[in-house]
Design an enzyme around this catalytic site. Structure first.
Site, PDB file in Angstrom:
ATOM      1  N   ASP A  18      11.349  12.688  53.415  1.00 57.25           N
ATOM      2  CA  ASP A  18      10.844  13.923  52.305  1.00 57.25           C
ATOM      3  C   ASP A  18      11.839  13.948  51.299  1.00 57.25           C
ATOM      4  O   ASP A  18      12.154  15.382  50.963  1.00 57.25           O
ATOM      5  CB  ASP A  18      10.827  15.206  53.405  1.00 57.25           C
ATOM      6  CG  ASP A  18       9.933  14.710  54.585  1.00 57.25           C
ATOM      7  OD1 ASP A  18       8.923  14.219  54.563  1.00 57.25           O
ATOM      8  OD2 ASP A  18      10.413  15.394  55.580  1.00 57.25           O
ATOM      9  N   HIS A  46       3.319  12.253  51.658  1.00 65.67           N
ATOM     10  CA  HIS A  46       3.992  12.370  50.246  1.00 65.67           C
ATOM     11  C   HIS A  46       3.430  13.084  49.471  1.00 65.67           C
ATOM     12  O   HIS A  46       2.093  13.088  49.429  1.00 65.67           O
ATOM     13  CB  HIS A  46       4.122  10.920  49.730  1.00 65.67           C
ATOM     14  CG  HIS A  46       5.016   9.841  50.642  1.00 65.67           C
ATOM     15  ND1 HIS A  46       4.781   8.541  50.275  1.00 65.67           N
ATOM     16  CD2 HIS A  46       5.510   9.783  51.636  1.00 65.67           C
ATOM     17  CE1 HIS A  46       5.621   7.888  51.250  1.00 65.67           C
ATOM     18  NE2 HIS A  46       6.176   8.640  52.106  1.00 65.67           N
ATOM     19  N   THR A  47       3.992  13.858  48.711  1.00 60.03           N
ATOM     20  CA  THR A  47       3.318  15.018  47.852  1.00 60.03           C
ATOM     21  C   THR A  47       3.310  14.644  46.687  1.00 60.03           C
ATOM     22  O   THR A  47       4.308  14.229  46.114  1.00 60.03           O
ATOM     23  CB  THR A  47       4.144  16.482  48.182  1.00 60.03           C
ATOM     24  OG1 THR A  47       4.255  16.511  49.535  1.00 60.03           O
ATOM     25  CG2 THR A  47       3.276  17.527  47.549  1.00 60.03           C
ATOM     26  N   THR A 306       5.224  17.972  55.540  1.00 62.59           N
ATOM     27  CA  THR A 306       3.717  17.478  54.966  1.00 62.59           C
ATOM     28  C   THR A 306       2.953  17.053  55.646  1.00 62.59           C
ATOM     29  O   THR A 306       1.779  17.529  55.791  1.00 62.59           O
ATOM     30  CB  THR A 306       4.093  16.564  53.773  1.00 62.59           C
ATOM     31  OG1 THR A 306       5.209  16.950  53.146  1.00 62.59           O
ATOM     32  CG2 THR A 306       3.011  16.382  52.892  1.00 62.59           C
ATOM     33  N   VAL A 421      13.757  18.331  38.736  1.00 65.34           N
ATOM     34  CA  VAL A 421      14.087  19.846  38.745  1.00 65.34           C
ATOM     35  C   VAL A 421      12.606  20.740  39.248  1.00 65.34           C
ATOM     36  O   VAL A 421      12.774  21.836  39.187  1.00 65.34           O
ATOM     37  CB  VAL A 421      14.623  20.344  37.690  1.00 65.34           C
ATOM     38  CG1 VAL A 421      16.057  19.903  37.299  1.00 65.34           C
ATOM     39  CG2 VAL A 421      13.689  19.772  36.363  1.00 65.34           C
TER      40      VAL A 421
HETATM   41  P1  GDP Z   1       8.371  12.327  50.476  1.00 62.96           P
HETATM   42  O1  GDP Z   1       7.764  12.142  51.830  1.00 62.96           O
HETATM   43  O2  GDP Z   1       9.730  11.915  50.198  1.00 62.96           O
HETATM   44  O3  GDP Z   1       7.370  11.943  49.429  1.00 62.96           O
HETATM   45  O4  GDP Z   1       8.526  13.949  50.132  1.00 62.96           O
HETATM   46  P2  GDP Z   1       7.774  15.037  50.621  1.00 62.96           P
HETATM   47  O5  GDP Z   1       6.551  15.205  49.598  1.00 62.96           O
HETATM   48  O6  GDP Z   1       7.111  15.324  52.127  1.00 62.96           O
HETATM   49  O7  GDP Z   1       8.661  16.377  50.355  1.00 62.96           O
HETATM   50  C1  GDP Z   1       9.032  16.774  49.223  1.00 62.96           C
HETATM   51  C2  GDP Z   1       8.637  18.024  48.765  1.00 62.96           C
HETATM   52  O8  GDP Z   1       9.345  18.478  47.398  1.00 62.96           O
HETATM   53  C3  GDP Z   1       7.121  18.071  48.118  1.00 62.96           C
HETATM   54  O9  GDP Z   1       6.695  19.481  48.627  1.00 62.96           O
HETATM   55  C4  GDP Z   1       7.298  18.092  46.737  1.00 62.96           C
HETATM   56  O10 GDP Z   1       6.390  18.335  45.851  1.00 62.96           O
HETATM   57  C5  GDP Z   1       8.505  18.640  46.444  1.00 62.96           C
HETATM   58  N1  GDP Z   1       9.511  18.107  45.341  1.00 62.96           N
HETATM   59  C6  GDP Z   1       9.711  17.051  44.663  1.00 62.96           C
HETATM   60  N2  GDP Z   1      10.537  16.909  43.895  1.00 62.96           N
HETATM   61  C7  GDP Z   1      10.905  18.264  43.871  1.00 62.96           C
HETATM   62  C8  GDP Z   1      11.985  19.015  42.752  1.00 62.96           C
HETATM   63  O11 GDP Z   1      12.608  18.239  42.312  1.00 62.96           O
HETATM   64  N3  GDP Z   1      11.917  20.303  43.011  1.00 62.96           N
HETATM   65  C9  GDP Z   1      11.168  20.987  44.008  1.00 62.96           C
HETATM   66  N4  GDP Z   1      11.439  22.269  43.841  1.00 62.96           N
HETATM   67  N5  GDP Z   1      10.485  20.224  44.626  1.00 62.96           N
HETATM   68  C10 GDP Z   1      10.154  19.081  44.584  1.00 62.96           C
HETATM   69  P1  IMO Z   2       8.043  10.543  54.750  1.00 67.27           P
HETATM   70  O1  IMO Z   2       7.632   9.404  54.354  1.00 67.27           O
HETATM   71  C1  IMO Z   2      10.356  12.908  57.958  1.00 67.27           C
HETATM   72  C2  IMO Z   2      10.574  11.551  62.114  1.00 67.27           C
HETATM   73  C3  IMO Z   2       9.667  12.447  62.781  1.00 67.27           C
HETATM   74  C4  IMO Z   2      10.652  12.114  63.983  1.00 67.27           C
HETATM   75  C5  IMO Z   2      10.929  10.544  64.052  1.00 67.27           C
HETATM   76  C6  IMO Z   2      10.265   9.801  64.897  1.00 67.27           C
HETATM   77  O2  IMO Z   2       7.331  12.025  54.600  1.00 67.27           O
HETATM   78  O3  IMO Z   2       9.489  10.828  54.372  1.00 67.27           O
HETATM   79  P2  IMO Z   2       7.341   9.027  64.478  1.00 67.27           P
HETATM   80  O4  IMO Z   2       6.269   9.755  64.425  1.00 67.27           O
HETATM   81  O5  IMO Z   2       7.736   8.226  63.346  1.00 67.27           O
HETATM   82  O6  IMO Z   2       7.415   8.206  65.716  1.00 67.27           O
HETATM   83  O7  IMO Z   2       8.689  10.155  64.464  1.00 67.27           O
HETATM   84  O8  IMO Z   2      10.730  10.372  62.705  1.00 67.27           O
HETATM   85  N1  IMO Z   2       9.650  10.895  60.644  1.00 67.27           N
HETATM   86  C7  IMO Z   2       9.926  11.765  59.369  1.00 67.27           C
HETATM   87  N2  IMO Z   2      10.523  12.619  58.872  1.00 67.27           N
HETATM   88  N3  IMO Z   2       9.734  12.338  56.963  1.00 67.27           N
HETATM   89  C8  IMO Z   2       8.821  11.279  57.163  1.00 67.27           C
HETATM   90  O9  IMO Z   2       8.247  10.466  56.547  1.00 67.27           O
HETATM   91  C9  IMO Z   2       8.805  10.892  58.719  1.00 67.27           C
HETATM   92  N4  IMO Z   2       8.383   9.788  59.435  1.00 67.27           N
HETATM   93  C10 IMO Z   2       8.868   9.955  60.510  1.00 67.27           C
HETATM   94  O10 IMO Z   2       9.890  13.837  62.581  1.00 67.27           O
HETATM   95  O11 IMO Z   2      11.868  12.835  64.083  1.00 67.27           O
HETATM   96 MG    MG Z   3       7.285  13.491  53.468  1.00 65.05          MG
END
Ligand code: GDP
Ligand code: IMO
Ligand code: MG
Length: 431
Positions: A18, A46-47, A306, A421
């Protein structure tokens, strides 16, 4: 836009997931021809924010938002057809153009079946407080079957309907005995599962391809390929904080097997890290702030899963752990995200190392017991105020925020070439 995609690039999360990989892949995809997912499954979330639209992808590569890109789901992924088709239908309904012209799935990709999701839930429940805190998307059991081989189903197998029926019958008979004995579970209905997965297979057929060959051709033709990492280094099944990890090789090292390309095909490794740390589920987290600081970060950063909407655990940036990830993956540059979230704190802590029994550890060890007992060593920096989200040049950031970024860069030993940011595409500063 400045051209920074010289050669093929892997995007990898350097913490516990995340980090904003979705946002950064979408940003750099403007300069790419192909985007490939190489690990994990619908446990990823992924957002991507485009104007007022917000999309969450779980299986579709993030290149899907740019019509010129070929998106590939690689063999290293475990694919839940139900989740994929739900995502596809949602995005088609929202007006995105998705067809075999811009999406291909490797015939070698393993399929997440209903018994994988059931087993994930049964195991977590049975483990109680010792559970991993999985997303219950069937990830671990599906990868386990990939290794078992005789109880696995690949995307290609969905096309051979008679054989698929026999295989599902056999596996269900086996699972029913195990699930009844261990978890007192009602039997799976093999007939219903076959009907459902046969139909999924028929819908997926036009997308199924020899993506190994497709990527060979893309490499040969000098196309720009982005490998979209899911999860992160500290969740990697070999190199992460085992057993509190996911079940794939989700560090950058997994891309060669998970996408099917030779090592020399990839030149850039962009590590994504957030300006603090988060983790979802169980496992050691030395810099965790289970207090007002953690709550402040969670609310400002909207740190809720997410995929599962679980509140994420929040804490200070851990440079000791991130340096390990940087070294392991040969990271060549860093994108620092969510810097705006830290505004308003008087002081910001950075973890520069750990002490174990009073002695400073020489290197980060992804060892559960050591990490549980490790005491973080902090460096303290002054905070800053103001809304960073409108800044468009690094020099516009408050002086303390610039100093914070430069200090992280120094500790990680790699240039921070992008600073994010805000969630929007445009809230990205290039250095
Ligand atoms: P990923 O799994 O690595 O793609 O990340 P996620 O999407 O699960 O979580 C990242 C969150 O942070 C999402 O809600 C994005 O929209 C948000 N995000 C990404 N970059 C920024 C940033 O620079 N600032 C803020 N405030 N939010 C961000
Ligand atoms: P993105 O791509 C955050 C974590 C789960 C749990 C552990 C094992 O969005 O960054 P699983 O269901 O994979 O067997 O769970 O891994 N986990 C993540 N945590 N972001 C992720 O993916 C994750 N994918 C798995 O929360 O602790
Ligand atoms: Mg994520």
């Amino acid at each position: 836009m400045t051209s920074f995609l010289q050669g093929n690039t892997c995007i990898v999360g350097l913490q516990w997931g995340d980090e904003g990989k979705g946002k950064i892949v979408d940003f750099i995809a403007e300069q790419a021809d192909v985007v490939v997912r190489y690990c994990g499954g619908a446990n990823a979330g992924h957002t991507v924010r485009i104007g007022s639209e917000k999309y969450s992808t779980h299986l579709l590569p993030v290149g899907i938002f740019r019509p010129h890109i070929m998106n590939v789901i690689g063999n290293g992924v475990v694919l839940d057809p139900e989740a994929l088709l739900k995502e596809l239908d949602e995005f088609l309904g929202r007006g995105l153009a998705i067809s075999p012209a811009n999406l291909r799935i490797s015939y070698k990709t393993h399929v997440v079946m209903p018994w994988h999701k059931a087993e994930d839930a049964f195991r977590e429940k049975a483990a109680g407080a010792d559970g991993i805190g999985t997303t219950q998307r069937g990830i671990g059991p599906c990868y386990a079957d990939k290794m078992h081989r005789t109880t696995a189903i690949r995307v290609a197998d969905l096309q051979h309907e008679q054989k698929l029926r026999e295989r599902i019958d056999r596996i269900c008979a086996d699972r029913n005995k195990v699930f009844a004995a261990l978890y007192d579970a009602p039997p799976l209905n093999a007939r219903e599962i076959f009907d459902q997965y046969r139909d999924f297979g028929r819908r997926m057929l036009p997308f199924i391809d020899d993506t190994t060959h497709l990527l060979f051709q893309a490499v040969k033709a000098g196309k720009k390929i982005v490998f979209e990492g899911a999860h992160a280094v500290l969740l990697d099944v070999d190199h992460g904080t085992y057993p509190y990890v996911t079940s794939s090789n989700c560090s950058a090292l997994g891309l060669y097997t998970g996408a099917g390309v030779p090592p020399q095909a990839v030149k850039n490794f962009i590590g994504i890290m957030k300006a603090y740390s988060t983790r979802v589920g169980g496992g050691p987290f030395p810099t965790e702030q289970a207090n007002k600081i953690g709550e402040y970060i969670r609310e400002r950063g909207n740190e809720y899963g997410t995929t599962t909407r679980r509140p994420r655990r929040c804490g200070w940036f851990d440079a000791f752990a991130v340096k390990y990830s940087v070294d392991l993956c040969g990271v060549t540059s860093i994108a620092l995200t969510l810097l705006d979230v830290l505004s308003g704190l008087d002081q910001i802590h950075i973890c520069t190392g750990y002490r174990l029994n009073g002695v400073r550890m020489e290197s980060f060890r992804a060892d559960m017991d050591m990490l549980t007992d490790a005491e973080p060593v902090y460096e303290v920096m002054p905070g800053w105020r103001g809304n960073l989200t409108e800044c468009r040049r690094f020099e516009e950031l408050p002086a303390e925020a610039q100093k914070y970024v430069k200090r992280l860069e120094q500790l990680c030993g790699v240039p921070v070439s992008m600073v994010s940011v805000g969630p929007e595409r445009s809230a990205t500063l290039l250095r």
